[in-house]
Scaffold this active site. Structure first.
Site, mmCIF file in Angstrom:
data_model
loop_
_atom_site.group_PDB
_atom_site.id
_atom_site.type_symbol
_atom_site.label_atom_id
_atom_site.label_comp_id
_atom_site.label_asym_id
_atom_site.label_seq_id
_atom_site.Cartn_x
_atom_site.Cartn_y
_atom_site.Cartn_z
ATOM 1 N N VAL A 110 22.181 1.192 -32.048
ATOM 2 C CA VAL A 110 23.476 1.621 -32.588
ATOM 3 C C VAL A 110 24.210 0.542 -33.381
ATOM 4 O O VAL A 110 25.237 0.832 -33.995
ATOM 5 C CB VAL A 110 24.422 2.120 -31.466
ATOM 6 C CG1 VAL A 110 23.910 3.401 -30.866
ATOM 7 C CG2 VAL A 110 24.635 1.044 -30.406
ATOM 8 N N TYR A 111 23.726 -0.682 -33.363
ATOM 9 C CA TYR A 111 24.422 -1.722 -34.114
ATOM 10 C C TYR A 111 24.330 -1.409 -35.605
ATOM 11 O O TYR A 111 23.278 -1.523 -36.226
ATOM 12 C CB TYR A 111 23.840 -3.097 -33.831
ATOM 13 C CG TYR A 111 24.080 -3.613 -32.431
ATOM 14 C CD1 TYR A 111 25.002 -2.998 -31.579
ATOM 15 C CD2 TYR A 111 23.393 -4.716 -31.936
ATOM 16 C CE1 TYR A 111 25.230 -3.475 -30.302
ATOM 17 C CE2 TYR A 111 23.613 -5.202 -30.659
ATOM 18 C CZ TYR A 111 24.527 -4.571 -29.842
ATOM 19 O OH TYR A 111 24.747 -5.038 -28.567
ATOM 20 N N GLN A 112 25.475 -0.999 -36.137
ATOM 21 C CA GLN A 112 25.583 -0.620 -37.550
ATOM 22 C C GLN A 112 24.497 0.375 -37.944
ATOM 23 O O GLN A 112 23.843 0.241 -38.971
ATOM 24 C CB GLN A 112 25.576 -1.853 -38.447
ATOM 25 C CG GLN A 112 26.741 -2.820 -38.193
ATOM 26 C CD GLN A 112 28.112 -2.165 -38.276
ATOM 27 O OE1 GLN A 112 28.679 -1.738 -37.270
ATOM 28 N NE2 GLN A 112 28.671 -2.082 -39.476
ATOM 29 N N LYS B 149 18.127 -1.790 -27.515
ATOM 30 C CA LYS B 149 18.758 -0.901 -26.532
ATOM 31 C C LYS B 149 18.724 0.546 -27.002
ATOM 32 O O LYS B 149 18.570 0.831 -28.193
ATOM 33 C CB LYS B 149 20.215 -1.324 -26.298
ATOM 34 C CG LYS B 149 20.410 -2.787 -25.978
ATOM 35 C CD LYS B 149 21.869 -3.119 -25.749
ATOM 36 C CE LYS B 149 22.103 -4.610 -25.721
ATOM 37 N NZ LYS B 149 22.014 -5.206 -27.071
#
Length: 322
Positions: A60-62, A88
């Protein structure tokens, strides 16, 4: 660079982990302060030069762009064999049934998507980003165990949840003979210490290694209170972090740092590193000095008096997992 084992496993990791939430397309996802690929490349190179070979990111990071940057950086500045790669799963990637959570469908869809973005055929440490109270723990743990046996994942980790939830997941694995979690990535720093009540003792008992995020309290412990940065001014998550009880602790870290003649960041990280359950704190970087300060903290040994100075102003508060 020092090295240690991840919890009670045989996996050898650098004593510091490179946190990659800072790296990703600033026009995608929830953070506008992240660094684009060109700006991020400086920190990947610096990490390799400093011997930081444990890299942590998330799908989900960016919206996946952090994973893309990480994958290309490994190929450009290192070798896949030399990096312990962690990512993750759980956060929302899209609205479909496999776009979030820890169902079998979501995990199987998202692990393959992460592997494609990272440009690798295996993940060293695959972590559930949070607890999913809508999916049976047996479904989650059996699916994750399948990834290990398929060779897509080497080890399993978890992140921020109640200790009873973590115990429920670990128990399901133990009862059915599935692969358990070997690490816990929760928030732990001198401003947020509630994990000391239950989660950290549980990890110590089970041989689970801590890889805490925000060891410098989202930058709050790296500068005197009242000093603003671009992130502190624009990041809604970081703003939600603030508590009226933070000030005295920040002041205490500042006093210890001034007495030592070192940056506050080194003192804040040295305080975290002294925890015996800790394997490697996850250190983010957006400025050249951040990783250098983190490396220097490995050599900083705080006295009992300095530790008391930092800890005495702390007041109990609600757990904060963001």
């Amino acid at each position: 660079m020092e090295h240690t084992r991840l919890g009670s496993t045989g996996l050898r990791v650098s004593r510091l982990a490179l946190g990659c939430m800072s790296f990703g397309d600033p026009t995608a996802g929830m953070h506008s302060w992240t660094l684009d690929e060109e700006a991020s490349s400086v920190f990947f190179r610096q990490a390799v030069e400093l011997g930081i070979t444990f890299w942590d990111t998330a799908n989900v990071y960016q919206q996946g762009t952090s994973e893309e940057y990480v994958g290309r950086a490994i190929r450009e500045y290192s070798r896949r064999e030399d990096i312990v790669l962690a990512t993750k799963v759980s956060g929302k990637m899209h609205d479909g049934p496999g776009g979030s959570g820890l169902s079998r469908k979501a995990i199987l869809e998202q692990v393959d998507a992460s592997l494609r973005r990272l440009g690798t055929d295996y993940i060293d440490l695959y972590q559930i980003h949070r607890f999913d109270d809508e999916t049976p723990v047996e479904e989650t743990m059996e699916t994750l165990d399948g990834l290990v046996h398929a060779g897509k994942v080497r080890y399993l980790g978890a992140s921020s949840m109640w200790a009873w939830q973590f115990a429920k997941l670990q128990t399901a694995a133990a009862v059915h003979g599935w692969t358990p979690f070997v690490s816990m990535q929760d928030q732990y720093n001198a401003l947020k210490r509630e994990e000391e009540r239950e989660m950290i003792p549980m990890c110590a008992d089970q041989g689970v290694g801590l890889v805490p995020y925000s060891p410098n309290a989202k930058g709050r412990l790296t500068r005197p209170r009242g000093v603003m940065t671009r992130r502190s001014a624009t990041d809604t998550v970081a703003k939600a972090f603030d508590s009226d009880d933070d000030g005295p602790v920040i002041d205490a870290v500042q006093r210890v740092a001034e007495g030592r003649g070192v940056p506050m960041a080194q003192v804040a990280l040295a305080w975290v590193l002294r925890n015996p359950v800790l394997s490697a704190p996850v250190v983010g970087a957006t400025k050249p000095g951040h990783l250098a300060d983190a490396g220097a903290a490995l050599d900083l040994r705080l006295t009992d008096e300095e530790i008391a100075t930092i800890e005495d102003p702390y007041r109990p508060q609600a757990p904060f997992w963001w």
